[in-house]
Design an enzyme around this catalytic site. Sequence first.
Site, short mmCIF file in Angstrom:
data_model
loop_
_atom_site.label_atom_id
_atom_site.label_comp_id
_atom_site.label_asym_id
_atom_site.label_seq_id
_atom_site.Cartn_x
_atom_site.Cartn_y
_atom_site.Cartn_z
N ARG A 16 0.85 -1.20 0.00
CA ARG A 16 0.00 0.00 0.00
C ARG A 16 0.88 1.25 0.00
O ARG A 16 2.11 1.16 -0.03
CB ARG A 16 -0.95 -0.01 1.20
CG ARG A 16 -0.26 0.02 2.54
CD ARG A 16 -1.31 -0.07 3.65
NE ARG A 16 -0.75 -0.33 4.96
CZ ARG A 16 -0.41 0.61 5.84
NH1 ARG A 16 -0.54 1.87 5.52
NH2 ARG A 16 0.06 0.27 7.02
N VAL A 64 11.41 -7.06 6.26
CA VAL A 64 12.75 -6.55 5.91
C VAL A 64 13.76 -6.66 7.06
O VAL A 64 14.95 -6.51 6.84
CB VAL A 64 12.71 -5.09 5.39
CG1 VAL A 64 11.94 -4.97 4.10
CG2 VAL A 64 12.17 -4.12 6.45
N ASN A 90 11.69 0.83 0.56
CA ASN A 90 10.59 1.75 0.91
C ASN A 90 9.95 1.44 2.26
O ASN A 90 9.39 2.34 2.89
CB ASN A 90 9.53 1.69 -0.21
CG ASN A 90 8.24 2.35 0.19
OD1 ASN A 90 8.10 3.58 0.16
ND2 ASN A 90 7.25 1.55 0.60
N TYR A 155 12.57 8.34 14.20
CA TYR A 155 12.32 8.37 12.75
C TYR A 155 13.38 9.24 12.05
O TYR A 155 13.95 8.84 11.02
CB TYR A 155 10.92 8.92 12.51
CG TYR A 155 10.44 8.90 11.08
CD1 TYR A 155 10.05 7.70 10.47
CD2 TYR A 155 10.37 10.07 10.33
CE1 TYR A 155 9.59 7.69 9.15
CE2 TYR A 155 9.90 10.06 9.02
CZ TYR A 155 9.52 8.87 8.44
OH TYR A 155 9.06 8.86 7.14
N LYS A 159 16.08 8.01 9.22
CA LYS A 159 16.10 8.55 7.87
C LYS A 159 17.43 9.27 7.57
O LYS A 159 17.94 9.21 6.46
CB LYS A 159 14.90 9.48 7.64
CG LYS A 159 13.55 8.76 7.72
CD LYS A 159 13.40 7.66 6.67
CE LYS A 159 12.02 7.05 6.64
NZ LYS A 159 11.87 6.02 5.59
P1 NAP Z 1 2.53 3.18 4.81
O1 NAP Z 1 1.30 3.61 4.08
O2 NAP Z 1 2.47 2.97 6.28
O3 NAP Z 1 3.09 1.86 4.10
C1 NAP Z 1 4.26 1.22 4.58
C2 NAP Z 1 4.22 -0.23 4.16
O4 NAP Z 1 5.41 -0.87 4.68
C3 NAP Z 1 3.01 -0.99 4.76
O5 NAP Z 1 2.42 -1.81 3.79
C4 NAP Z 1 3.66 -1.81 5.87
O6 NAP Z 1 3.01 -3.04 6.15
C5 NAP Z 1 5.03 -2.11 5.27
N1 NAP Z 1 5.99 -2.53 6.29
C6 NAP Z 1 6.11 -2.06 7.56
N2 NAP Z 1 7.07 -2.74 8.20
C7 NAP Z 1 7.57 -3.65 7.33
C8 NAP Z 1 8.58 -4.66 7.41
N3 NAP Z 1 9.25 -4.86 8.56
N4 NAP Z 1 8.83 -5.43 6.34
C9 NAP Z 1 8.13 -5.25 5.19
N5 NAP Z 1 7.16 -4.32 5.04
C10 NAP Z 1 6.90 -3.52 6.10
O7 NAP Z 1 3.72 4.23 4.58
P2 NAP Z 1 3.95 5.30 3.41
O8 NAP Z 1 3.43 6.60 3.85
O9 NAP Z 1 3.57 4.74 2.10
O10 NAP Z 1 5.55 5.41 3.48
C11 NAP Z 1 6.41 4.66 2.66
C12 NAP Z 1 7.84 5.13 2.90
O11 NAP Z 1 7.93 6.52 2.61
C13 NAP Z 1 8.31 4.96 4.34
O12 NAP Z 1 9.67 4.61 4.35
C14 NAP Z 1 8.10 6.34 4.93
O13 NAP Z 1 8.95 6.58 6.02
C15 NAP Z 1 8.46 7.20 3.73
N6 NAP Z 1 7.93 8.56 3.82
C16 NAP Z 1 6.58 8.78 3.88
C17 NAP Z 1 6.12 10.09 3.95
C18 NAP Z 1 4.65 10.41 4.01
O14 NAP Z 1 4.34 11.59 4.18
N7 NAP Z 1 3.74 9.45 3.87
C19 NAP Z 1 7.01 11.15 3.96
C20 NAP Z 1 8.37 10.88 3.91
C21 NAP Z 1 8.81 9.58 3.82
P3 NAP Z 1 1.83 -3.08 7.28
O15 NAP Z 1 0.71 -2.26 6.71
O16 NAP Z 1 1.48 -4.54 7.37
O17 NAP Z 1 2.41 -2.52 8.51
#
Ligand code: NAP
Length: 247
Positions: A16, A64, A90, A155, A159
Amino acid sequence: MKRLEEKVAIITGAARGIGFTIADVLAENGATSVIIDLDQEAVDLAVQQIDDKGNKAIGLAADVTNTEGIASVFKEINEKLGKIDILINNAGITKDGLLMKMKESDWDAVINVNLKGTFICTQKVCRYMMKKRSGAILNIASVIGLMGNAGQANYAASKGGIIALTKSSAKEFASRNIRVNAIAPGFIQTEMTDKLPQEIIDNYAAAIPLARMGTAKDVADLCLFLVSEEAGYITGQTIQVDGGLIM
Ligand code: NAP
């Protein structure tokens, strides 16, 4: 010919959010996207959505942070698809709280998934890329790793660590034609940010020069460029997709 025709791309945390959109965009551009995530059912659903558009994806459930699990999944992918061209690190989590009160278990969990998970996947994929003397690795960092944030010490450290890891691995792998870059997204609308109170969301949006939250597609489009041939002379860089939040 599509931009990533015949490329095999692994994307972690891709069931997702940003990861799924990256997998979708890479598949749209000809790659076989390999979706790695924790929950098998969610992985299958994500694969189905890409498949329904007539694009190529496969999925494998893996954590991971599990070194042996990742090694065996990557081996399976290499055997099944013949090679691994691209890795997008990611998968990421947040466990926010003020440093003064932060539980050690929350510190460990975030560093473990975000930073150590990136290290494990990079280490396990690089042998396949080194053998064929080409590859592109892209780490999803965050603007928080550049500027810090109250309530996100774990966090931010994870990062910031990813940005340093990106530079070191870029230097180590360059002679084998493996490029390593990072993207630092700003405030992107996903389930991760949907759980924040509206007041915080509004405050963030007000501080963004382009005056809107980013979308997962904004991140995925840069991702597509950075893993493609057109970015062949770019390595060790961290590029922001943040609407001008930090300059
Ligand atoms: P998200 O919607 O929470 O999706 C993260 C996905 O990673 C989820 O499907 C989650 O699975 C999976 N995951 C968590 N722990 C894991 C593990 N140990 N092994 C494999 N998969 C794992 O997050 P997002 O907003 O898309 O963010 C994606 C990346 O972008 C992250 O690294 C985040 O820090 C970075 N980021 C996001 C933002 C933002 O504003 N959204 C901004 C800067 C950076 P579950 O659902 O089962 O937990």
